[in-house]
Design a protein around this motif. Sequence first.
Motif, short mmCIF file in Angstrom:
data_model
loop_
_atom_site.label_atom_id
_atom_site.label_comp_id
_atom_site.label_asym_id
_atom_site.label_seq_id
_atom_site.Cartn_x
_atom_site.Cartn_y
_atom_site.Cartn_z
N ALA A 1 -1.94 20.33 -16.87
CA ALA A 1 -1.46 18.86 -16.47
C ALA A 1 -2.09 17.86 -17.67
CB ALA A 1 -1.38 18.57 -15.20
N ARG A 2 -1.54 16.65 -17.27
CA ARG A 2 -2.20 15.58 -18.05
C ARG A 2 -1.64 14.20 -17.21
NH1 ARG A 2 0.66 11.94 -21.15
NH2 ARG A 2 3.12 12.53 -21.36
N LEU A 3 -2.65 13.29 -17.38
CA LEU A 3 -2.56 11.92 -16.66
C LEU A 3 -1.66 11.00 -17.44
CD1 LEU A 3 -6.18 10.76 -15.52
CD2 LEU A 3 -4.29 11.87 -14.15
N ALA A 4 -0.72 10.49 -16.78
CA ALA A 4 0.49 9.67 -17.56
C ALA A 4 -0.31 8.29 -17.95
CB ALA A 4 1.41 9.41 -16.51
N LEU A 5 -1.27 7.86 -16.97
CA LEU A 5 -1.92 6.60 -17.13
C LEU A 5 -3.29 6.58 -17.41
CD1 LEU A 5 0.28 4.82 -13.99
CD2 LEU A 5 0.62 4.71 -16.31
N SER A 6 -3.85 7.41 -18.29
CA SER A 6 -5.13 7.40 -18.57
C SER A 6 -5.54 6.12 -19.43
CB SER A 6 -5.59 8.56 -19.29
OG SER A 6 -4.77 8.46 -20.58
N ARG A 7 -4.66 5.36 -20.01
CA ARG A 7 -4.91 4.26 -20.76
C ARG A 7 -3.77 3.41 -21.04
NH1 ARG A 7 -7.72 7.38 -25.55
NH2 ARG A 7 -8.43 8.37 -23.57
N GLY A 8 -3.81 2.11 -21.04
CA GLY A 8 -2.88 1.26 -21.39
C GLY A 8 -3.02 -0.11 -21.40
N THR A 9 -1.85 -1.07 -21.28
CA THR A 9 -2.11 -2.32 -21.23
C THR A 9 -1.23 -2.98 -20.21
OG1 THR A 9 -0.59 -2.74 -23.12
CG2 THR A 9 -2.83 -2.77 -23.60
N VAL A 10 -1.56 -3.95 -19.60
CA VAL A 10 -0.66 -4.69 -18.91
C VAL A 10 -0.13 -5.83 -19.25
CG1 VAL A 10 -0.44 -5.65 -16.35
CG2 VAL A 10 -1.88 -3.66 -16.94
N SER A 11 1.08 -6.42 -19.21
CA SER A 11 1.67 -7.57 -19.68
C SER A 11 0.85 -8.98 -19.04
CB SER A 11 3.16 -7.77 -19.38
OG SER A 11 3.30 -7.84 -18.02
N GLU A 12 1.01 -9.92 -19.82
CA GLU A 12 0.50 -11.22 -19.47
C GLU A 12 0.83 -11.65 -18.08
OE1 GLU A 12 2.09 -14.96 -21.35
OE2 GLU A 12 2.35 -13.57 -22.92
N ARG B 1 0.79 -1.03 -0.09
CA ARG B 1 -0.14 -0.03 -0.03
C ARG B 1 0.77 1.29 0.03
NH1 ARG B 1 -3.12 -3.81 2.23
NH2 ARG B 1 -5.37 -3.78 2.05
N THR B 2 2.03 1.10 0.21
CA THR B 2 2.94 2.46 -0.10
C THR B 2 3.04 2.91 -1.44
OG1 THR B 2 4.96 1.00 -0.31
CG2 THR B 2 4.48 1.62 1.82
N VAL B 3 3.05 4.32 -1.45
CA VAL B 3 3.01 4.93 -2.77
C VAL B 3 4.36 5.29 -3.33
CG1 VAL B 3 2.14 7.02 -3.77
CG2 VAL B 3 0.82 6.16 -1.87
N ALA B 4 4.37 4.74 -4.47
CA ALA B 4 5.69 5.04 -5.34
C ALA B 4 5.32 6.30 -6.25
CB ALA B 4 6.23 3.87 -6.04
N SER B 5 6.62 6.84 -6.69
CA SER B 5 6.73 7.93 -7.37
C SER B 5 6.39 7.33 -8.88
CB SER B 5 7.72 8.75 -7.44
OG SER B 5 8.02 9.30 -6.39
N ALA B 6 5.42 7.84 -9.64
CA ALA B 6 5.10 7.25 -11.04
C ALA B 6 6.15 7.21 -11.97
CB ALA B 6 4.17 8.35 -11.45
N GLY B 7 6.24 6.14 -12.39
CA GLY B 7 7.69 5.85 -13.35
C GLY B 7 8.81 5.22 -12.62
N LYS B 8 8.75 5.41 -11.20
CA LYS B 8 10.37 5.20 -10.54
C LYS B 8 10.22 3.66 -10.12
CE LYS B 8 11.63 9.31 -10.83
NZ LYS B 8 11.76 10.29 -9.71
N PRO B 9 11.33 3.12 -10.22
CA PRO B 9 11.39 1.69 -9.82
C PRO B 9 11.25 1.78 -8.36
CG PRO B 9 13.76 2.62 -10.02
CD PRO B 9 12.77 3.65 -10.53
#
Length: 324
Positions: free
Chosen positions: A255-266, A191-199
């Motif tokens: 601003a704009r959302l970075a994750l408004s749509r996309g796919t998740v790998s299998e 549940r801890t929050v990561a920065s978007a796009g950071k490992p």
Amino acid sequence: MSAPRVLVLSKRTSYRTMVIEAADAHIQGLLARGDPTVRRMRRSHEDHESTREEVQAALSALGVGAEFVEGARTRVEGEFDLVVTIGGDGTLLAASHRIGPSVPLLGVNSAPDHSVGFFCAAKKGSVRQALAGALDGTIKGTVLTRMRVDLNDRCLHKRVLNDALFCHEVPAATSRYILRVCPAGADSLDRTVASAGKPRGDHPLEEEEQRSSGVWVGPAAGSTAAQRSAGGRILPLSSRKIQYVVREPYTPLGARLALSRGTVSETGALVLLNKMRHARIFLDGHDIVHKATVGDVITMKRSDETLTVLGLARQSSKSGRPNA
């Protein structure tokens, strides 16, 4: 060689439910006046009943006995070599929840003048040929990815074929959540929050706090439905990815959302950390719904239970949808 075991699941038409069985005076009055909202109801029912008789006659002519069940959501017991649905895409979708990965499914569109029937290889007037092909193996099947949905550490469903909708219980209210795209091996319940796009450790995460009208999530089979209408893309039927599409996202000025749509790998997962007290998770329509509250974690990923639909590749080429 033993005779094939066939189960036929037939939908209950609106006309049968509301007029024949319930004798709904309001609906009867609309029908008597020729109201446009019910104009097709009787004709669709008659087409459906005629198709049901056609299926029975075709199976009899082929020398195959079958168990007939009315109501696609009826509990299915026993093992079968083939399941046939009579109705439309909604009937096949409801029936698919009761079918494991080893049983092929053949859809028969009972009212082609009123129903799209994308998943249906047969339709009224051409039933015997399709049934014969399903029984002798000449109609090929397409293996579709299904989706598993977990709430915290509990599996809600592992046979979602079309899509899931996560949103506030009130359609006009804002949905608030944290959207997380997890690669294989990441801890979806962290549940801890990561920065978007950071490992985070060995697993690169993408994460974003959002406000919107909700999120559509689903496998390729549902990508021409709500996902597409909300701005998603059509995935090839053979795709093993899961797609997410944010509905009507709130975007701050400039601003704009970075994750408004996309796919998740299998091997990955789409995770939603719920910030709403009264949220809902709708699975393959409005009949299957689960509640969620603040702090709940909803995980959606590819299920290990696929679904084989007969004749779907052939239907796809006619409809303009990408082939498997």
